[in-house]
Design an enzyme around this catalytic site. Structure first.
Site, PDB file in Angstrom:
ATOM      1  N   LYS A  68       0.832  -1.209   0.000  1.00  0.00           N
ATOM      2  CA  LYS A  68       0.000   0.000   0.000  1.00  0.00           C
ATOM      3  C   LYS A  68       0.870   1.264   0.000  1.00  0.00           C
ATOM      4  O   LYS A  68       0.632   2.193  -0.763  1.00  0.00           O
ATOM      5  CB  LYS A  68      -0.929   0.035   1.238  1.00  0.00           C
ATOM      6  CG  LYS A  68      -1.877  -1.152   1.351  1.00  0.00           C
ATOM      7  CD  LYS A  68      -2.858  -0.995   2.512  1.00  0.00           C
ATOM      8  CE  LYS A  68      -2.227  -1.006   3.889  1.00  0.00           C
ATOM      9  NZ  LYS A  68      -1.581  -2.309   4.254  1.00  0.00           N
ATOM     10  N   ARG A 122      -0.456  -8.750  13.368  1.00  0.00           N
ATOM     11  CA  ARG A 122      -0.981  -7.710  12.467  1.00  0.00           C
ATOM     12  C   ARG A 122      -1.828  -8.332  11.352  1.00  0.00           C
ATOM     13  O   ARG A 122      -2.849  -7.777  10.958  1.00  0.00           O
ATOM     14  CB  ARG A 122       0.174  -6.881  11.887  1.00  0.00           C
ATOM     15  CG  ARG A 122       0.801  -5.978  12.948  1.00  0.00           C
ATOM     16  CD  ARG A 122       2.144  -5.411  12.521  1.00  0.00           C
ATOM     17  NE  ARG A 122       2.069  -4.598  11.338  1.00  0.00           N
ATOM     18  CZ  ARG A 122       3.093  -4.346  10.531  1.00  0.00           C
ATOM     19  NH1 ARG A 122       4.285  -4.850  10.786  1.00  0.00           N
ATOM     20  NH2 ARG A 122       2.935  -3.581   9.479  1.00  0.00           N
ATOM     21  N   ARG A 171      11.217  -0.850  10.643  1.00  0.00           N
ATOM     22  CA  ARG A 171      10.142  -0.637  11.617  1.00  0.00           C
ATOM     23  C   ARG A 171      10.210  -1.654  12.738  1.00  0.00           C
ATOM     24  O   ARG A 171      10.428  -2.838  12.497  1.00  0.00           O
ATOM     25  CB  ARG A 171       8.791  -0.746  10.907  1.00  0.00           C
ATOM     26  CG  ARG A 171       8.437   0.508  10.173  1.00  0.00           C
ATOM     27  CD  ARG A 171       7.223   0.337   9.326  1.00  0.00           C
ATOM     28  NE  ARG A 171       6.102  -0.299  10.017  1.00  0.00           N
ATOM     29  CZ  ARG A 171       4.900  -0.428   9.486  1.00  0.00           C
ATOM     30  NH1 ARG A 171       4.668   0.017   8.264  1.00  0.00           N
ATOM     31  NH2 ARG A 171       3.929  -1.008  10.152  1.00  0.00           N
ATOM     32  N   ARG A 230      11.940  -5.685   4.817  1.00  0.00           N
ATOM     33  CA  ARG A 230      11.831  -4.334   4.258  1.00  0.00           C
ATOM     34  C   ARG A 230      12.479  -3.261   5.125  1.00  0.00           C
ATOM     35  O   ARG A 230      12.577  -3.406   6.346  1.00  0.00           O
ATOM     36  CB  ARG A 230      10.371  -3.990   3.948  1.00  0.00           C
ATOM     37  CG  ARG A 230       9.491  -3.820   5.159  1.00  0.00           C
ATOM     38  CD  ARG A 230       8.036  -3.633   4.746  1.00  0.00           C
ATOM     39  NE  ARG A 230       7.202  -3.344   5.882  1.00  0.00           N
ATOM     40  CZ  ARG A 230       5.897  -3.116   5.810  1.00  0.00           C
ATOM     41  NH1 ARG A 230       5.270  -3.158   4.652  1.00  0.00           N
ATOM     42  NH2 ARG A 230       5.205  -2.857   6.902  1.00  0.00           N
ATOM     43  N   ARG A 235      -9.587   0.952   9.057  1.00  0.00           N
ATOM     44  CA  ARG A 235      -9.188  -0.419   9.347  1.00  0.00           C
ATOM     45  C   ARG A 235     -10.270  -1.178  10.100  1.00  0.00           C
ATOM     46  O   ARG A 235     -10.080  -2.357  10.409  1.00  0.00           O
ATOM     47  CB  ARG A 235      -7.938  -0.403  10.205  1.00  0.00           C
ATOM     48  CG  ARG A 235      -6.645  -0.731   9.445  1.00  0.00           C
ATOM     49  CD  ARG A 235      -5.522  -0.602  10.420  1.00  0.00           C
ATOM     50  NE  ARG A 235      -4.319  -1.285  10.102  1.00  0.00           N
ATOM     51  CZ  ARG A 235      -3.249  -0.711   9.558  1.00  0.00           C
ATOM     52  NH1 ARG A 235      -3.282   0.535   9.173  1.00  0.00           N
ATOM     53  NH2 ARG A 235      -2.152  -1.405   9.391  1.00  0.00           N
TER      54      ARG A 235
HETATM   55  P1  AMP Z   1       0.785   0.529   9.148  1.00  0.00           P
HETATM   56  O1  AMP Z   1       1.979   1.395   8.962  1.00  0.00           O
HETATM   57  O2  AMP Z   1      -0.392   0.979   8.337  1.00  0.00           O
HETATM   58  O3  AMP Z   1       1.074  -0.944   8.960  1.00  0.00           O
HETATM   59  O4  AMP Z   1       0.333   0.698  10.681  1.00  0.00           O
HETATM   60  C1  AMP Z   1       1.182   0.322  11.733  1.00  0.00           C
HETATM   61  C2  AMP Z   1       0.391   0.164  13.002  1.00  0.00           C
HETATM   62  O5  AMP Z   1      -0.235   1.403  13.340  1.00  0.00           O
HETATM   63  C3  AMP Z   1      -0.744  -0.846  12.951  1.00  0.00           C
HETATM   64  O6  AMP Z   1      -0.308  -2.175  13.182  1.00  0.00           O
HETATM   65  C4  AMP Z   1      -1.674  -0.328  14.044  1.00  0.00           C
HETATM   66  O7  AMP Z   1      -1.186  -0.672  15.340  1.00  0.00           O
HETATM   67  C5  AMP Z   1      -1.538   1.181  13.891  1.00  0.00           C
HETATM   68  N1  AMP Z   1      -2.537   1.740  12.940  1.00  0.00           N
HETATM   69  C6  AMP Z   1      -2.291   2.347  11.737  1.00  0.00           C
HETATM   70  N2  AMP Z   1      -3.426   2.752  11.156  1.00  0.00           N
HETATM   71  C7  AMP Z   1      -4.429   2.375  11.996  1.00  0.00           C
HETATM   72  C8  AMP Z   1      -5.843   2.479  11.953  1.00  0.00           C
HETATM   73  N3  AMP Z   1      -6.481   3.048  10.910  1.00  0.00           N
HETATM   74  N4  AMP Z   1      -6.543   1.980  12.994  1.00  0.00           N
HETATM   75  C9  AMP Z   1      -5.941   1.410  14.057  1.00  0.00           C
HETATM   76  N5  AMP Z   1      -4.612   1.266  14.161  1.00  0.00           N
HETATM   77  C10 AMP Z   1      -3.855   1.739  13.143  1.00  0.00           C
END
Ligand code: AMP
Length: 216
Positions: free
Chosen positions: A13, A172, A161, A127, A88
């Site tokens: 994404k 996740r 990360r 990554r 989400r």
């Molecule tokens: P991402 O970078 O999108 O993979 O997000 C990393 C982490 O941030 C996720 O595993 C969640 O803990 C938190 N997170 C990001 N976006 C959301 C969202 N829309 N709702 C809830 N938690 C989020």
């Protein structure tokens, strides 16, 4: 144009959102990036967020909705935006519907990036990104042309990360299936959902997405 990129962690994404941002001049709204910036600020709120994120669970809906509600009012969103990592949950999607309506905005496309779950752990654990410009790389699939030097900005610092460790990735992925996958029928029923094959090469996935947004 207002787009949502939907797919499990590791689907690509962020990579595709960056390309769409450049091609169409849209704002890239990554809630993960926003949360990581809050964590780096070292505030008490940032510490709480870090705990949730490093467990692989989702941050509460009210926090996420407030974050996006303010962000879409900023000037760079006037031309349109790509949501990467939001919504989400169904509650977030319903809140998004309300805020778009009250801003007189309409969602054009929700693009599902279909991937094979079992391959996501390898994709994610390899990554890393340039610490300066954020360009994404991978130990096996996308190395910089010159080792240790970012292709885009020439910087030599890279970062990984904290939540990309294999144990956290599994949680996740579970969170995606339990809480986020129900958004697929939600958006399919509205006729805005399109699916692309996220297992293809990066350039090919970009072509598939461009075909959707350019109506080909
Ligand atoms: P991402 O970078 O999108 O993979 O997000 C990393 C982490 O941030 C996720 O595993 C969640 O803990 C938190 N997170 C990001 N976006 C959301 C969202 N829309 N709702 C809830 N938690 C989020």
């Amino acid at each position: 144009m207002k787009l949502i990129l939907l797919g499990p962690p590791g689907a690509g994404k962020g990579t595709q959102a960056r390309l769409l941002q450049e091609k169409f001049g849209l704002a890239h709204l990554s809630t993960g990036d926003m949360l990581r910036a809050a964590v780096e600020s070292g505030s008490p709120m940032g510490q709480q967020l870090q705990e949730i994120m490093s467990s692989g669970n989702l941050v509460p809906d009210n926090i996420m909705v407030d974050l996006i509600r303010d962000r879409i009012k900023e000037a760079d969103c006037k031309n349109g935006f790509i949501l990467d990592g939001f919504p989400r949950t169904i509650a977030q999607a319903e809140a998004l519907d309300e805020m778009l309506e009250s801003e007189g905005m309409q969602l054009n496309y929700v693009i599902e990036m279909q991937v094979v779950d079992s391959e996501m752990v390898e994709r994610i654990s390899g990554r890393y990104t340039c610490a300066k410009c954020g360009e994404g790389y991978h130990d096996h699939f996308k190395k910089p042309a010159k080792e240790g030097v970012c292709d885009e900005c020439g910087d030599t610092e890279f970062k990984r990360r904290a939540d990309d460790r294999a144990e956290t990735v599994k949680r996740r992925l579970e969170a995606y299936h339990e809480q986020t996958a129900p958004l697929l029928p939600y958006y399919r029923n509205r006729g805005v959902l399109a699916s692309v094959n996220g297992m293809a090469e990066i350039e090919d996935v970009t072509k598939q997405i461009n075909s959707v947004v350019e109506g080909r």
